[in-house]
Design an enzyme around this catalytic site. Structure first.
Site, PDB file in Angstrom:
ATOM      1  N   PHE A 244     -41.953  27.641  26.861  1.00 51.23           N
ATOM      2  CA  PHE A 244     -42.787  26.487  27.353  1.00 51.23           C
ATOM      3  C   PHE A 244     -43.132  26.086  25.643  1.00 51.23           C
ATOM      4  CE2 PHE A 244     -42.769  31.066  29.612  1.00 51.23           C
ATOM      5  CZ  PHE A 244     -42.810  30.468  31.354  1.00 51.23           C
ATOM      6  N   ILE A 470     -34.772  26.370  32.092  1.00 46.78           N
ATOM      7  CA  ILE A 470     -36.134  27.099  31.677  1.00 46.78           C
ATOM      8  C   ILE A 470     -36.659  28.072  33.014  1.00 46.78           C
ATOM      9  CG2 ILE A 470     -35.668  25.964  28.963  1.00 46.78           C
ATOM     10  CD1 ILE A 470     -38.756  25.621  30.385  1.00 46.78           C
ATOM     11  N   GLY A 471     -35.399  27.867  33.691  1.00 44.00           N
ATOM     12  CA  GLY A 471     -36.401  29.024  34.737  1.00 44.00           C
ATOM     13  C   GLY A 471     -37.176  27.875  35.726  1.00 44.00           C
ATOM     14  N   ARG A 614     -42.963  11.139  42.688  1.00 47.45           N
ATOM     15  CA  ARG A 614     -41.752  11.834  43.762  1.00 47.45           C
ATOM     16  C   ARG A 614     -41.471  12.893  43.218  1.00 47.45           C
ATOM     17  NH1 ARG A 614     -37.861  10.092  46.980  1.00 47.45           N
ATOM     18  NH2 ARG A 614     -37.549   7.764  45.772  1.00 47.45           N
ATOM     19  N   GLU A 691     -46.561  20.411  33.160  1.00 49.21           N
ATOM     20  CA  GLU A 691     -48.310  20.890  31.899  1.00 49.21           C
ATOM     21  C   GLU A 691     -48.712  20.589  32.855  1.00 49.21           C
ATOM     22  OE1 GLU A 691     -45.215  20.416  27.676  1.00 49.21           O
ATOM     23  OE2 GLU A 691     -45.266  18.341  29.055  1.00 49.21           O
TER      24      GLU A 691
END
Ligand SMILES: Cc1cc2nc3c(=O)[nH]c(=O)nc-3n(C[C@H](O)[C@H](O)[C@H](O)COP(=O)(O)OP(=O)(O)OC[C@H]3O[C@@H](n4cnc5c(N)ncnc54)[C@H](O)[C@@H]3O)c2cc1C
Ligand code: SF4
Lengths: 729, 328
Positions: A244, A470-471, A614, A691
């Protein structure tokens, strides 16, 4: 063989849509999911390393000043203690995202409370922690250490400033106008996995297992900090337990572990405590924002003002880019956008979850709600009337623009009532019920990226890059892209990420990961397809690959004739980034309940509709949006870093007192993916996703609070005390 | 964490003996103490583990009350059929606290003795009279949103953070304490926690060497029982204000009104004048305001927590209105 593609033009051929494997866009579950939920995916601190000793950072207990003396003996005399690392090269702040150089070093100069100043290494973690606490440090504090932003001495960020026309006049001439000021509190990334590193030094080479988002930059930052050439460093971040933004740059523990390992010639592990992560990594700056909106009788914006005050430590360039989307979201001939940065001695301000729009959009969209009310126009309609046909400041065309569709489809799916709005129309027991909406916008970024794809003689594929997951689902979408292009199932593609020995990817940050690394993988796969087409003596466009066979039925294994086919894709965004303004757009709708007596606000339901090019994987895309909306709830209602007004130290330094939303705060969320292809966003027609889900959502909640109970709150988060203070009788 | 001696106690007398050692502490579920030890907020040199001394039972007492062992977990208490049937305010208060995982470990005794969540108390590099007598109070003039508005002193403005004890206070429960000489003494929960005064380091009446063995509840009464907890997020957050209410209405008037308040003071707050005012009176918003006046007499905010004063008033209105509606 490396193939370089610089994208100067929109990729209108949409080649991915012409492939036959049929896996792109499908809701494939995360490849590494099982390993993660069964605890077999090793995170940075979990690698078993023989003879590893433990380091604990020592942090400053003054706000500003210098260290006169560190009494190493005070710790060395304690049981198990091996060393006190008191080294000029220790870093005192995390590097900013994409800094590509070492952050501030020289730890004996103190700039904020909680700054790392030394490392204590011991045989056990407990010994190191105890000794770190008892290390005697003599300080010479400076007198003045301002910890609150003073607008009168803040520096105007000239790159961000726009002054066009005469906003004051537009405001006084307007049929309807709004002039409101909001505040937002600081935020923490609050990733589950703390910052951690294990460094190993063999006398020649340094290997560091770390939890980092952007190895391509981090290796340079580490090399610079240590003064050790990059080719003698290997960074490994295969699994990252959330970043994050907090793991964009090299952080203090990785540098400290490296210095200690090199000095002691033993492997050293450094894991930050939760409190250290909170107080020594990144904060999102608090902000004060003034919004001025002027419109004509039809609600068309004539004036647009957005001024923001943010803060950072002296020496940091980063200024929370609050105005990022304000520059292009709405028209208004008379414009005034100003960003000011105040220098204060709180921990480093940097990128935290959607820097900029995460706090800029919720204020803008709350102000739009006030304007809609004044003008007597439905809030959805007000936005629809204010969609510019080109970037209002630079005149650039938009690469694509799905705001109107998102507003319409979102309103439809949510069941938005466009009847005239008035607060306090619905009450159930103690609870006022209301709805609100907001637009979403987040600039799209795309970055240079490299990936190596090997189509193996056995008919499987291998993709290698230092890109991290990062997940978010990077492993999975990379397998889908390669699978689609090469005619393989995703489970026939081995994706090897997070190793700096691999070709350099873009890193995970700013939501640019998927479009950037996806484009590099695409370029590499295209080159492999060309080689295969050559073998078959046909044009690449005529090559059909599916189920590990060519269109004529020849198995890939046969085509390869016992040899691996290796291509490195090197994607670079070219003129497209200058010729177009690219952004993700969307719309949020929320229904909340507000307790009349206590001011508690809970979200009953919430929906986001998003257009971001997309969709590479419908499941991971949706999950990203769910995460973003969850952060929107946190931003709106609970998340706030609290700093001591005297010494600027972060007061709520753990997950018990820094309130991210818990399950019970998050109702069933709905996501509408508005499909599109954005040919100028990247070669695979995809944009950033992650985000966008938190860029504006908090305003939908704020606006719903007003609609529910009549409390117009101008401060985020809208905790019970603030809602009650604004609650009419 | 500082090195310490660990001993497992096998009986109450064992536990008393360990607890009487210098710098000794007892550990039950460890959900509060271990966090504090890691941060060196607590630095016992002796740790006596009472997890297996067998005080985890929940039994009926001869007067149809209930005795809850000091080691009964919060989960076991909250789901106990008699607690649910006869003392629902207690079940509700427990379930409003912490998380399922924490409640599975947390115990009756530990919950009563949990320490404040004051940020400065939890940060050993900040002044705190409770942790480090004489060092000053960081929260006064600092960030004090969580802090007390009632019964504070110029030494300390911390709150007792728990929920369970607020319900126990409203129910008139008692704490059974084993003294170091093996004898027992009993203290009403209402008197168990102390105000900070000039001795902010003392949370409660336990002396070195004493331990809690049980909590006893009086026989059940016919009443409506509510627990209301106001908090920023809907779970896993401490109370800004909480109210436990045991209310009975007879003939249109309050026949019973036992109220206790959390989040406002260094102890669960109980003001007998409120019950006296309400009992015998007919419910009305004006009456609730009078009750709130009594509650908040002398209430004082410290900046960030000023809001607790109006919030407590409003929450009291809500709780009384709800209780009256349910009781009718
Ligand atoms: C993140 C978090 C959130 C939480 N949220 C809430 C909440 O919302 N509401 C709430 O009420 N609580 C909450 N809690 C606190 C939780 O309820 C307590 O930690 C728990 O009840 C303590 O019980 P324990 O058995 O684990 O105590 P321990 O940690 O073992 O001990 C705590 C203290 O009690 C003493 N002690 C224990 N047993 C005895 C005994 N028999 N006699 C004398 N002294 C004893 C110990 O010496 C120690 O000082 C939360 C805790 C955490 C960590
Ligand atoms: S309020 Fe009490 S616990 Fe908090 S800092 Fe002051 S003395 Fe310590």
């Amino acid at each position: 063989m490396s193939v370089h593609v610089k994208q100067d033009k929109p990729a209108t051929d949409n080649r991915l849509d012409t492939m036959r494997q049929g896996v792109i866009g499908k809701p494939v579950s995360r490849i590494e999911g099982l390993a993660k939920v069964t605890g077999t995916a090793p995170y940075a601190a979990e690698y078993p390393v023989e003879g590893c000793v433990e380091g604990v950072l020592v942090t400053a207990t003054i706000t500003r000043g210098t260290i006169v003396r560190i009494d190493a003996e005070s710790a060395l005399a304690m049981p198990g203690v091996i060393a006190v690392i008191d080294d000029e090269r220790l870093t005192t702040r995390p590097a900013q995202g994409t800094a590509n150089e070492a952050p501030q070093q020289k730890p004996r100069t103190i700039c904020y409370w909680g700054q790392p100043i030394a490392l204590v290494v011991a045989e056990s973690f407990e010994q190191a922690r105890d000794a770190a606490r008892h290390l005697v440090v003599e300080y010479k504090p400076d007198e003045a250490a301002p910890v609150e932003a003073d607008p009168s001495i803040a520096e105007e960020q000239e790159d961000e400033t726009v002054r066009e026309g005469n906003l004051d006049k537009a405001m006084s001439d307007a049929a309807f106008a709004v002039d409101v000021t909001y505040t937002t509190k600081g935020h923490a990334s609050a990733a589950m996995e703390p910052h951690a590193a294990i460094a190993q030094w063999d006398g020649e080479r340094l290997t560091v297992h770390a939890s980092l988002q952007m190895l391509n930059y981090n290796i340079t930052e580490l090399s610079d900090a240590l003064d050790l050439p990059e080719d003698r460093i290997r960074l490994i971040s295969r699994y990252v337990g959330g970043g994050f933004g907090s793991k964009l740059g090299i952080s203090e523990e990785a540098v400290a572990a490296s210095i200690a390992a090199m000095q002691l010639e033993r492997p050293v592990r450094v894991v930050m405590s939760r409190q250290q992560v909170f107080q020594s990594i990144m904060r999102r700056s608090e902000t004060t924002q003034r919004l001025r909106l002027a419109c004509d009788a039809d609600g068309r914006l004539t004036g647009f003002g957005h001024e923001a005050l943010v803060s950072n430590l002296p020496g940091e360039e980063f200024a929370e880019p609050v105005l990022q989307s304000s520059h292009f979201l709405y028209p208004g001939e008379h414009r005034e956008l100003v960003l000011k940065l105040a220098r204060i001695h709180r921990m480093t301000a940097g990128s935290v979850r959607a820097p900029g729009e995460a706090v800029g959009m919720p204020t803008l969209e709350a102000a739009m709600d006030v304007l809609a009310e004044r003008a007597g126009i439905d809030p959805v309609e007000l936005r629809l009337r204010n969609i510019p046909d080109k970037d209002p400041e630079q005149g650039l065309p938009f690469s694509s623009h799905k705001l109107a569709e998102c507003l319409r489809q979102g309103a439809e799916a949510f069941g938005w009532d466009s009847a005239p709005r008035r607060p306090r129309l619905r009450r159930e027991g103690e609870w006022w019920i209301g709805t609100g909406m907001a637009s979403a916008a987040r600039v799209h970024n795309v970055a240079e990226a490299r990936a190596r794809v090997t189509l193996k003689a056995d008919g499987t594929a291998l993709v290698e890059t230092d890109m991290t997951d990062i997940g978010t689902g990077t492993y999975t979408i990379v397998a889908q892209i390669a699978g689609e292009m090469l005619g393989l199932r995703p489970d026939q593609v081995l994706v090897d990420l997070g190793d700096s020995n691999h070709p350099r990817g873009p890193g995970s940050g700013g939501s640019w990961g998927a479009p950037s690394i996806g484009s590099a993988v695409y370029v590499a796969c295209m080159a492999i397809r060309e080689a295969l087409a050559d073998t078959l003596g046909i044009d690449e466009t005529a090559l059909v690959l599916a189920d590990a066979k060519a269109g004529n039925g020849t198995p890939l294994t046969e085509l390869l004739g016992g040899k691996d086919l290796v291509r490195e894709g090197h994607y670079e965004p070219g003129k497209i980034t200058d010729d177009y303004l690219a952004s993700g757009f969307g719309a949020f709708f929320a229904e909340v309940r507000v307790n009349h007596y206590t001011g508690e606000t809970r979200v009953n339901r919430m929906l986001g509709a998003f257009g971001f090019g997309r969709v590479l994987n419908a499941k991971t895309a949706r999950s990203q949006c769910l995460g973003g909306i969850t952060w929107s709830i946190g931003m709106a209602l609970t998340e706030a870093l609290e700093f001591d007004p005297r010494d600027g130290h972060l007061v709520n330094r753990d997950l018990a007192e820094y309130h991210v939303p818990v399950h019970r705060d998050v109702p069933d969320l709905d996501v509408v993916l508005v499909e599109e292809r954005d040919a100028a966003a990247s070669i695979i027609q995809a944009k950033g996703i992650g985000e966008l889900g938190m860029c504006g959502g908090a305003a939908a909640i704020a606006n719903a609070i007003y609609n529910a109970c009549g409390a117009r709150v101008f401060d985020y988060p809208m905790t019970p005390d603030r809602v009650l203070a604004a609650m009419p009788d | 964490m500082r090195p310490f001696q660990y001993q497992r106690a096998h009986s109450i007398s064992d536990a008393s003996a360990i607890a009487a050692l210098p710098e000794a502490m007892l550990i039950a579920g460890g959900t509060n103490l271990l966090d504090m030890m890691k941060l060196q907020v607590a630095t016992p040199s002796q740790l006596g583990d009472i997890g297996r001394i067998g005080l985890d039972g929940i039994q009926d007492t001869s007067d149809r009350g209930l005795r809850i062992g000091a080691l009964a977990t919060n989960t076991a208490t909250a789901v106990h059929p008699r607690v649910r049937a006869d003392y629902p305010v207690l079940a509700r208060a427990i379930l409003a606290g912490a998380t399922q995982q924490l409640r599975n470990k947390a115990t009756t005794g530990g919950n009563l003795c949990q320490r404040t969540r004051c940020y400065y108390f939890m940060n050993v590099d900040q002044p705190c009279n409770k942790r480090d007598p004489g060092s000053g109070c960081g929260a006064i003039g600092g960030v004090n949103k969580l802090h007390a508005v009632l019964g504070t002193s110029d030494q300390c403005i911390a709150t007792y953070p728990g929920d369970m004890a607020v319900a126990l206070t409203a129910l008139g429960a008692k704490v059974v304490i084993a003294k170091s000489d093996g004898a027992e003494r009993t203290v009403p929960v209402r008197d168990f926690h102390l105000l900070p005064g000039d001795t902010p380091w003392r949370d409660n009446v336990l002396d070195q060497g004493e331990l809690i063995v049980a909590v006893t509840l009086p026989p059940p009464v016919a009443a409506t029982q509510l627990y209301r907890k106001v908090r920023e997020r809907s779970s896993y957050a401490f109370a800004l204000v909480s109210i436990a209410a045991v209310i009975a209405i007879d003939d249109g008037k309050f026949a019973r009104a036992d109220l206790a308040f959390g989040g406002l003071a260094h102890k669960p707050w109980h003001d007998p004048r409120i019950g006296e005012l309400l009992v015998g009176a007919a419910p009305s918003p004006a009456l609730y305001d009078q009750a709130a006046d009594l509650l908040l007499e002398g209430a004082e905010g410290h900046g960030d927590n000023d809001f607790k004063i109006p919030l407590a008033r409003r929450t009291l209105h809500a709780v009384l209105a709800e209780a009256v509606e349910k009781a009718a």
